[in-house]
Design an enzyme around this catalytic site. Structure first.
Site, PDB file in Angstrom:
ATOM      1  N   LYS A   1       0.961  -1.197   0.066  1.00 55.67           N
ATOM      2  CA  LYS A   1      -0.015  -0.082  -0.100  1.00 55.67           C
ATOM      3  C   LYS A   1       0.794   1.077  -0.142  1.00 55.67           C
ATOM      4  CE  LYS A   1      -1.744   1.618   4.205  1.00 55.67           C
ATOM      5  NZ  LYS A   1      -1.570   3.086   4.040  1.00 55.67           N
ATOM      6  N   ASN A   2       1.738   1.454   1.112  1.00 58.24           N
ATOM      7  CA  ASN A   2       2.606   2.482   1.185  1.00 58.24           C
ATOM      8  C   ASN A   2       3.548   2.825   0.060  1.00 58.24           C
ATOM      9  OD1 ASN A   2       0.911   3.188   3.179  1.00 58.24           O
ATOM     10  ND2 ASN A   2       2.496   2.422   4.814  1.00 58.24           N
TER      11      ASN A   2
ATOM     12  N   CYS B   1      -5.418   7.904   9.367  1.00 60.71           N
ATOM     13  CA  CYS B   1      -5.459   7.451  10.769  1.00 60.71           C
ATOM     14  C   CYS B   1      -5.222   8.481  11.983  1.00 60.71           C
ATOM     15  CB  CYS B   1      -4.421   6.015  10.909  1.00 60.71           C
ATOM     16  SG  CYS B   1      -4.756   4.829   9.839  1.00 60.71           S
TER      17      CYS B   1
ATOM     18  N   ARG C   1       0.154  14.806  13.773  1.00 57.90           N
ATOM     19  CA  ARG C   1       0.672  14.483  12.319  1.00 57.90           C
ATOM     20  C   ARG C   1       0.815  15.538  11.500  1.00 57.90           C
ATOM     21  NH1 ARG C   1      -1.818   9.009   9.890  1.00 57.90           N
ATOM     22  NH2 ARG C   1       0.305   8.793   8.872  1.00 57.90           N
TER      23      ARG C   1
ATOM     24  N   ASP D   1       3.827   0.844  12.303  1.00 59.21           N
ATOM     25  CA  ASP D   1       2.638  -0.039  11.925  1.00 59.21           C
ATOM     26  C   ASP D   1       2.581  -1.478  12.492  1.00 59.21           C
ATOM     27  OD1 ASP D   1       2.295   2.240  10.509  1.00 59.21           O
ATOM     28  OD2 ASP D   1       3.119   1.393   8.776  1.00 59.21           O
TER      29      ASP D   1
ATOM     30  N   ARG E   1      -8.987   0.098   4.159  1.00 59.83           N
ATOM     31  CA  ARG E   1      -8.194   1.156   3.458  1.00 59.83           C
ATOM     32  C   ARG E   1      -6.895   0.486   3.127  1.00 59.83           C
ATOM     33  NH1 ARG E   1      -6.624   5.539   6.951  1.00 59.83           N
ATOM     34  NH2 ARG E   1      -5.230   5.867   5.408  1.00 59.83           N
TER      35      ARG E   1
HETATM   36  C1  EPZ Z   1       4.164   6.732   6.877  1.00 57.46           C
HETATM   37  O1  EPZ Z   1       3.173   7.881   7.610  1.00 57.46           O
HETATM   38  C2  EPZ Z   1       3.068   5.706   6.766  1.00 57.46           C
HETATM   39  N1  EPZ Z   1       1.938   5.998   5.848  1.00 57.46           N
HETATM   40  C3  EPZ Z   1       2.574   5.318   8.064  1.00 57.46           C
HETATM   41  O2  EPZ Z   1       1.561   3.947   7.818  1.00 57.46           O
HETATM   42  C4  EPZ Z   1       3.793   4.926   8.901  1.00 57.46           C
HETATM   43  O3  EPZ Z   1       3.292   4.615  10.260  1.00 57.46           O
HETATM   44  C5  EPZ Z   1       4.589   5.942   9.109  1.00 57.46           C
HETATM   45  O4  EPZ Z   1       5.132   6.655   7.711  1.00 57.46           O
HETATM   46  C6  EPZ Z   1       5.881   5.655   9.905  1.00 57.46           C
HETATM   47  O5  EPZ Z   1       6.722   4.474   9.280  1.00 57.46           O
HETATM   48  C7  EPZ Z   1       2.263   6.067   4.614  1.00 57.46           C
HETATM   49  O6  EPZ Z   1       3.119   5.730   4.088  1.00 57.46           O
HETATM   50  C8  EPZ Z   1       1.056   6.487   3.680  1.00 57.46           C
HETATM   51  P1  EPZ Z   1       6.081  10.116   8.931  1.00 57.46           P
HETATM   52  P2  EPZ Z   1       3.836   9.547   7.644  1.00 57.46           P
HETATM   53  O7  EPZ Z   1       5.767  11.358   8.412  1.00 57.46           O
HETATM   54  O8  EPZ Z   1       4.629   9.459   6.341  1.00 57.46           O
HETATM   55  C9  EPZ Z   1       6.521  13.419  12.570  1.00 57.46           C
HETATM   56  C10 EPZ Z   1      -0.209   2.835   7.703  1.00 57.46           C
HETATM   57  O9  EPZ Z   1      -0.767   2.300   8.591  1.00 57.46           O
HETATM   58  N2  EPZ Z   1       6.293  14.485  11.467  1.00 57.46           N
HETATM   59  O10 EPZ Z   1       7.109   9.235   8.930  1.00 57.46           O
HETATM   60  O11 EPZ Z   1       2.556  10.133   7.781  1.00 57.46           O
HETATM   61  C11 EPZ Z   1       4.893  12.710  12.903  1.00 57.46           C
HETATM   62  O12 EPZ Z   1       4.428  13.308  13.519  1.00 57.46           O
HETATM   63  C12 EPZ Z   1       0.418   4.287   7.880  1.00 57.46           C
HETATM   64  O13 EPZ Z   1      -0.120   2.350   6.740  1.00 57.46           O
HETATM   65  C13 EPZ Z   1       6.349  15.781  11.859  1.00 57.46           C
HETATM   66  O14 EPZ Z   1       6.520  16.239  12.868  1.00 57.46           O
HETATM   67  O15 EPZ Z   1       4.688   9.344   8.928  1.00 57.46           O
HETATM   68  C14 EPZ Z   1       5.640  11.361  13.337  1.00 57.46           C
HETATM   69  O16 EPZ Z   1       5.793  11.697  14.740  1.00 57.46           O
HETATM   70  C15 EPZ Z   1      -0.204   4.776   9.370  1.00 57.46           C
HETATM   71  N3  EPZ Z   1       6.248  16.798  10.906  1.00 57.46           N
HETATM   72  C16 EPZ Z   1       6.979  11.249  12.686  1.00 57.46           C
HETATM   73  O17 EPZ Z   1       7.408  12.445  12.102  1.00 57.46           O
HETATM   74  C17 EPZ Z   1       6.128  16.389   9.531  1.00 57.46           C
HETATM   75  O18 EPZ Z   1       5.885  17.445   8.684  1.00 57.46           O
HETATM   76  C18 EPZ Z   1       6.945  10.202  11.560  1.00 57.46           C
HETATM   77  O19 EPZ Z   1       6.003  10.312  10.514  1.00 57.46           O
HETATM   78  C19 EPZ Z   1       5.991  14.943   9.293  1.00 57.46           C
HETATM   79  C20 EPZ Z   1       6.034  13.986  10.229  1.00 57.46           C
END
Ligand code: EPZ
Length: 420
Positions: free
Chosen positions: A23-24, A117, A122, A306, A400
């Site tokens: 998916k991702n 989610c 986020r 995840d 999803r």
């Molecule tokens: C991706 O989400 C995945 N989603 C998530 O999977 C996964 O849990 C996550 O990466 C971590 O591996 C997709 O790929 C679609 P991040 P993403 O930006 O990109 C902080 C699933 O179940 N952050 O790496 O949204 C954030 O708050 C989903 O398939 C900021 O502070 O995750 C978090 O604490 C759920 N500012 C951390 O970084 C920003 O601008 C990691 O988030 C961006 C992120």
């Protein structure tokens, strides 16, 4: 779409599954198709709600999208819009990565804050700051963002944290930047490499993916391309944990073995016997399951956030207490309340960041609500190992990310049907 699923487990699992595509990995590649005015083909795509939403986003922008037999053909010849419609942004967080592609292709884009989610804070500040550093203007009013930049400039962007989404968004935007862009402290997740490979097939120069420094060089002439999406490492982990919960043996074909080291190690720590071949994982689950005294989630190559909700029901049957600390998101234990309804004994400590799981519990079926995608999948694992029948409500979250849910449960030897 059905939203209530009835599940009953039938003891040990003896099954062989063909894994769905990632998916991702798929979603950013669908956004990448906007960078090319010809044809981009993605093969091995999972037929899940998020992919259908991404297809609707592409169509709303004027691209043509044809889906058949896990293969998506996207033609983004003439785009008619550069804004991502509000409804899609609310439905799926990944909608935000279409912004980077639209900024590159159209020189502007607009959207409201993304949904997805509910697993803690986020924000998307890293994404927007990166666009600014490339020379784009970002205006935020109420919940709306407008990004404009017809002449993006390559630069060095140092991410404050290795965000997966920000790395993807900035890779996409920087394909249109003049010169070279370097993203430091980039995410190293396999999905980044998947996007990089898809972009390379289209003609872009991408180097260093899989490390924390990625270099992107744009190109003037993109080409038609075909990219095959690898198997979904989190879906693979989900079905392996189902088997750990129920005992038995499971063979997973089309498994992304190399990107699953941390998960396979945890399965082995619990007593699972793992055998891997090129694209296949074979698991023999133990009768007696060892607890995990301490485990924390971390960006790749660490144990994926995840996977942590998925581990909770399994650790309920371990012989002893376990502890999991969530270190990526601020609030990702919402499934605990639902597992407690099924008889789990889990205590959340440290301001919601740590779950202490008392083992030796026999879960029982009842009515539960899927709180989010992975939390919902955790309830399927719990239901398969529980005594009696479980009804899972709000399965739209699970759909999803997982395809053919009742069919897969039946392949695993359980019973499952949609309820009206
Ligand atoms: C991706 O989400 C995945 N989603 C998530 O999977 C996964 O849990 C996550 O990466 C971590 O591996 C997709 O790929 C679609 P991040 P993403 O930006 O990109 C902080 C699933 O179940 N952050 O790496 O949204 C954030 O708050 C989903 O398939 C900021 O502070 O995750 C978090 O604490 C759920 N500012 C951390 O970084 C920003 O601008 C990691 O988030 C961006 C992120």
């Amino acid at each position: 779409m059905c939203n209530r699923l009835q599940v009953r487990g039938n003891g040990p699992i003896y099954a062989r599954l063909q894994l769905q595509g990632s998916k991702n990995g798929t979603l950013p590649c669908m956004a990448a198709a906007l960078l090319h005015s010809g044809t981009t083909v993605l093969e091995g795509v999972p037929m899940i709600a998020d992919v259908l939403t991404a297809a609707e986003i592409l169509r709303s922008l004027g691209a043509s999208v044809h889906i058949r037999d896990h293969c998506i053909t996207i033609q983004a010849g003439q785009l008619t819009a550069s804004d991502i419609p509000r409804d899609f942004m609310g439905r799926m967080r990944s909608s935000v990565i279409f912004m980077g592609a639209l900024l590159a292709r159209c020189g502007e884009t607009g959207a409201v804050s993304p949904g997805g989610c509910v697993i803690g804070r986020r924000p998307i500040d890293y994404h927007l700051d990166g666009f600014r550093q490339m020379g784009a203007s970002v205006v935020q009013k109420d919940d709306r963002m407008e990004v404009k930049g017809r002449k993006l400039k390559g630069c060095v962007i140092v991410l404050p944290g290795p965000s997966v989404g920000a790395t993807e968004n900035l890779m996409l935007a920087s394909t249109a930047a003049e010169g070279i862009t370097i993203i430091r402290n980039a995410a190293r997740e396999p999905e980044i490499t998947e996007l990089a490979q898809c972009l390379r097939n289209m003609g872009f120069g991408i180097y260093g993916d899989g490390t924390s420094e990625i270099v992107i060089r744009g190109c003037n002439e993109t080409v038609d391309s075909v990219y095959s999406i690898p198997g979904d490492r989190i879906a693979a982990g989900t079905w392996l944990l189902c088997c750990m919960q129920n005992r038995g043996e499971l063979v997973l074909d089309y498994a992304p073995v190399e990107s699953m080291a941390a998960v396979l190690q945890v399965v082995q720590r619990m007593g699972g016997e793992i055998h891997t071949e090129k694209n296949r994982i074979t698991l023999k689950a133990p009768d007696r399951l060892k607890p995990i005294d301490y485990l924390e989630t971390a960006p790749y190559p660490g144990f994926p956030t995840d996977m942590q909700s998925l581990l909770l029901p399994v650790l309920c049957r371990a012989e002893g207490s376990s502890c999991i600390r969530e270190r990526v998101f601020s609030s990702r234990f919402r499934t605990v309340g639902e597992l407690e309804k099924m008889g789990a004994d889990i205590c959340i400590t440290d301001g919601g960041q740590c779950a202490r799981i008392r083992g030796g519990c026999r879960l029982h079926g009842t009515s539960v609500d899927a709180p989010d995608l992975r939390g919902g999948a955790a309830l399927i694992i719990a239901a398969l190992g529980a005594e009696g029948i479980t009804v899972i409500n709000d399965t739209c979250h699970i759909q999803r990310g997982y395809e053919q849910i009742p069919e897969t449960i039946r392949l695993l030897g359980g019973e499952a049907c949609w309820l009206s």
